[in-house]
Design an enzyme around this catalytic site. Structure first.
Site, PDB file in Angstrom:
ATOM      1  CG  HIS A 473      -2.236   0.696   0.969  1.00  0.00           C
ATOM      2  ND1 HIS A 473      -2.352   1.821   0.168  1.00  0.00           N
ATOM      3  CD2 HIS A 473      -3.489   0.439   1.404  1.00  0.00           C
ATOM      4  CE1 HIS A 473      -3.612   2.209   0.139  1.00  0.00           C
ATOM      5  NE2 HIS A 473      -4.328   1.395   0.873  1.00  0.00           N
ATOM      6  CE1 TYR A 589      -9.240   7.135   6.426  1.00  0.00           C
ATOM      7  CE2 TYR A 589     -10.179   5.877   4.613  1.00  0.00           C
ATOM      8  CZ  TYR A 589      -9.176   6.660   5.122  1.00  0.00           C
ATOM      9  OH  TYR A 589      -8.086   6.987   4.343  1.00  0.00           O
ATOM     10  CB  THR A 602      -6.700   8.679   0.086  1.00  0.00           C
ATOM     11  OG1 THR A 602      -5.785   8.599   1.189  1.00  0.00           O
ATOM     12  CG2 THR A 602      -6.438   7.572  -0.896  1.00  0.00           C
TER      13      THR A 602
END
Length: 785
Positions: A473, A589, A602
């Protein structure tokens, strides 16, 4: 070993008769072709750099400007208003050059400067145009005159046939919100989660922060916005991902699934052959920048492509304090793991990419290879699955020299990592629901040692032909890998295809050198560390509870008929489901992208709002349907507003995060920021959008759809929910939580989500009737599994 001899370009021995020199013609040919391939890539990169550097103009436009200026000179007019003459006066040229030649050279220099000025002006205008975001807040189908003019101007200044990175220099920088606005929106977001006493305490903490530290911290962020193109991304990558010292498996990495209802071929090696070939076709297009720039669907607005640079040839390097992301320019091989062995598989031969059939042939060689793993090799990958500090120490101590360093370098420099798994996965058998859950867990963590979790992405091929991808990630977000995955799935099935026996098409060059098994010398102390890392990773993997289900009762088609955003509809259903299960609301979230801005990643949409909680309470309290519909519409509109604000730089969480980072650098404590950053996200959600719908025919071939992907839970007592809206009639859900928490259960939460979806549709469409039986698959699809 034969492959070791083939790697030697020449050998020589000293004899009484002199030096006996033996050259390997094959090795020298490979060296020559490799060099040619490398130089071709450099030339392509240089050409693309020039094209991208002058965008939205084109290199050929320089010639047009030069000819235009020279033509005006012959008409005895001076468009330069004397500048050409000034340039001619100061030309450091030989006296032998004629006056006419000096005039022409001066005109060319002036034309070049004029051309560069025009490019700068066009890019500045495009940057200003792309900073306009009011269009996003207008009602769907009701475009203002200002926005219509703006769209026309964007098209004019966007140029023609942009390359992948053409827009990078014209994207605006991420704006810095004011502290006042951020704090105000934060307090509004937590109001439904706190009682009056808690909210009053938080309000005082916020007021104290604003009156004391906020101006000082904000000043440093303003300075950073002047210097950096994005004030968030580098700190986000470092502090959220790379400085984490716990396992990245489950906690950070995510996965993507294969087609849900079909398997193009049951032959493991064939599936690998086609898709590995497709991966390298994508990389070729990426290197040539032939991939179209991503845009917001239905618009001309480009998205930042910076994350695409590190898709291939990238790995995460462990460190004791912080990890780093290492990227190499090129790699002509992959590393394949099978039954405890690691193999280097070259995918280029004599300067050409191997055909799918040849890659299948090489993969089958690995599957048939009887050689046993070296001592300590079989579970070596567990080091990447456990805690980061032990892995960093082991890497420095045992893999910094000799054969271990060479083999580790081979893995880390590979284009990507491949696992040939002996298990069978997918939606299959008499219990397709349980099989999907096992499939998800396998892709997320596998056996904890048969994946290389540090690679930018790893691909898993199962024995029955199913496949999947696991992504690291830190270097990029899931949509970047999803774009690659969509291309690969489509190319594999629709363009490359298989023959009647299920093998890849084409012929095989049987003289291909065999894949090279990597050698290791693992000492006992390192084996002990591998075992410890595996114990940590296995405990984490065993604790993950997963539930994946396709929801087929209705999709975005029916939701849109209710004049509701599908994403807002699902988010409201998640709020309702969570409240029914836990009897309370939680900090929620939802991931939103900020790629409208340069190097954007993001932002967080806080989906639990005053409006959503009011709607849920009204529905559960038995309020009249009209009242509930009115409250639902208010909650949906608020969610859409928050989503648009997050996309356009008006989010609050990245700003608060950066303020916190600055406070740590300055060595000052803020009780407000400390509490904000420590709040748990008990409901972490994300939508996986389909970015290349044109690659799939969801009308005629709806079975060729991916199941999307998922991730592990963020909080120990919370849920991770990923969903993918496919076509008009399907929504896939991936739910994760932890067995160790007695308050969470992925399957029970899935039941609540299904019920919430039906209840919302019943509310918005009173004539809707819930199906009596909900199945994971349609009966007519079972034959394709």
């Amino acid at each position: 070993m034969a492959e070791a001899h083939q790697a030697v370009a020449f050998q020589f021995t000293v004899t009484p008769e002199g030096i006996d020199l033996q050259l390997s013609h094959q090795a020298l040919t490979e060296i020559y072709l490799s060099g040619m391939r490398s130089w071709k890539k450099r030339i392509v990169r240089l050409k693309n750099s020039v094209i991208t550097g002058v965008y939205p103009a084109s290199p050929s436009s320089w010639l047009f400007v030069v000819i235009a200026i020279l033509a005006t000179m012959y008409t005895r007019s001076d468009p330069s208003m004397g500048l050409i003459a000034k340039i001619q006066e100061h030309l450091p040229v030989s006296q032998s050059m004629s006056t006419q030649c000096q005039a022409v050279l001066s005109a060319v220099l002036f034309s070049t400067m004029l051309w560069l000025l025009l490019i700068f002006t066009m890019r500045l205008c495009l940057k200003q145009l792309l900073s306009y975001h009011r269009w996003m807040f207008e009602q769907h189908g009701k475009m203002s005159t200002t926005t219509k003019i703006w769209v026309a101007l964007v098209r004019i200044f966007s140029g023609r046939k942009p390359l992948l990175y053409s827009y990078q220099g014209s994207l605006p920088n991420l704006p810095l919100p004011t502290v006042k606005d951020t704090v105000k929106r934060y307090l509004e977001s937590v109001r439904p989660l706190m009682d009056d006493v808690e909210y009053e305490r938080m309000t005082k903490l916020a007021a104290e922060f604003q009156s004391s530290l906020s101006n000082r911290l904000q000043w440093y962020l303003k300075l950073k916005t002047l210097w950096a193109s994005n004030y968030v991304s580098d700190w986000w990558e470092e502090y959220v991902y790379l400085r984490g010292r716990g396992p990245i498996m489950v906690n950070s990495n995510y996965y993507g699934m294969d087609f849900l209802y079909v398997t193009p071929t049951p032959i493991q090696a064939a599936r690998a052959g086609n898709s590995i070939h497709a991966f390298f076709l994508y990389r070729r297009k990426l290197n040539k920048e032939e991939i179209k720039p991503s845009r917001i669907p239905g618009t001309v607005i480009p998205l930042c492509a910076a994350q695409c640079e590190r898709i291939f040839n990238t790995t995460r390097i462990p460190g004791e304090e912080t990890d780093t992301v290492q990227h190499w320019q090129d790699s002509d091989y992959i590393v394949v793991y099978h039954r405890g062995r690691y193999f280097r598989l070259r995918v280029y031969q004599a300067g050409r990419l191997l055909s799918p059939r040849e890659i299948e042939f090489q993969i089958q060689r690995i599957l048939d290879d009887p050689v046993l793993p070296c001592q300590g090799e079989a579970k070596l990958g567990a080091l990447t699955a456990g805690d980061r500090i032990p892995w960093a120490k082991a890497r420095a101590k045992y893999f910094s020299s000799g054969v271990n360093k060479r083999s580790l370098d081979c893995i880390e420099r590979a284009a990507f990592f491949v696992t040939l798994d002996d298990d069978e996965q997918g939606m299959m058998g008499d219990d397709p629901v349980a099989s999907l859950d096992r499939y998800a867990k396998s892709l997320l963590h596998g056996k904890c040692y048969d994946r290389w979790f540090d690679k930018s992405f790893s691909v898993v091929y199962y024995k029955n032909g199913k496949n999947g991808v696991n992504g690291e990630h830190s270097w990029a977000d899931a949509p970047v890998v999803a774009h690659l995955w969509e291309y690969t799935l489509a190319t594999d099935s629709f363009h490359l295809g298989y023959n009647a026996e299920g093998h890849c098409k084409g012929e095989v060059d049987s003289s291909l050198p065999r894949p090279q098994k990597l050698a290791w010398e693992i000492p006992k102390e390192c084996e002990e560390q591998i075992s410890q890392s595996l114990t940590v990773a296995q405990a984490l993997a065993d604790d993950v509870d997963f539930h994946v289900f396709p929801f087929r009762d209705f999709g975005k088609g029916k939701v849109k008929k209710c004049r509701v955003s599908p994403d807002a509809f699902i988010q409201m259903a998640l709020q309702l489901a969570y409240y029914r299960e836990r009897g309370t609301f939680c900090l929620t979230y939802e991931a939103s992208m900020t790629r409208l801005f340069r190097e954007g990643r993001t932002e967080t949409v806080r989906s639990c709002t005053n409006e959503s909680s009011a709607f849920v309470r009204a529905l559960e309290g038995g309020e009249a349907a009209d009242v509930c519909r009115r409250l639902f519409n208010a909650a949906s509109e608020k969610h859409q507003l928050l989503y648009r604000m997050a996309m356009t730089g008006g989010g609050i969480d990245r700003h608060l995060f950066c303020l916190y980072v600055v406070s740590k650098y300055l060595g000052v404590e803020s009780p407000f920021l400390k509490e904000v950053l420590s709040e748990p996200w008990r409901l972490s959600t994300s939508q996986t959008p389909i970015q290349q719908g044109e690659l799939f025919d969801m009308v005629n071939h709806p079975e060729y759809i991916s199941c999307g992907g998922g991730f592990g839970p963020v909080a120990d007592d919370g849920y991770g929910v990923s969903y993918c809206i496919l076509g008009e009639n399907l929504i896939n859900f991936h739910i994760s939580c932890k067995h160790s928490c007695p308050d969470t259960d992925a399957h029970k939460f899935g039941v609540q989500i299904r019920k919430a979806l039906h209840d919302l549709m019943q509310l918005l469409s009173p004539n809707y009737k819930e199906p009596k039986k909900m199945e994971a698959t349609k009966p007519e699809d079972k034959k394709d599994l």
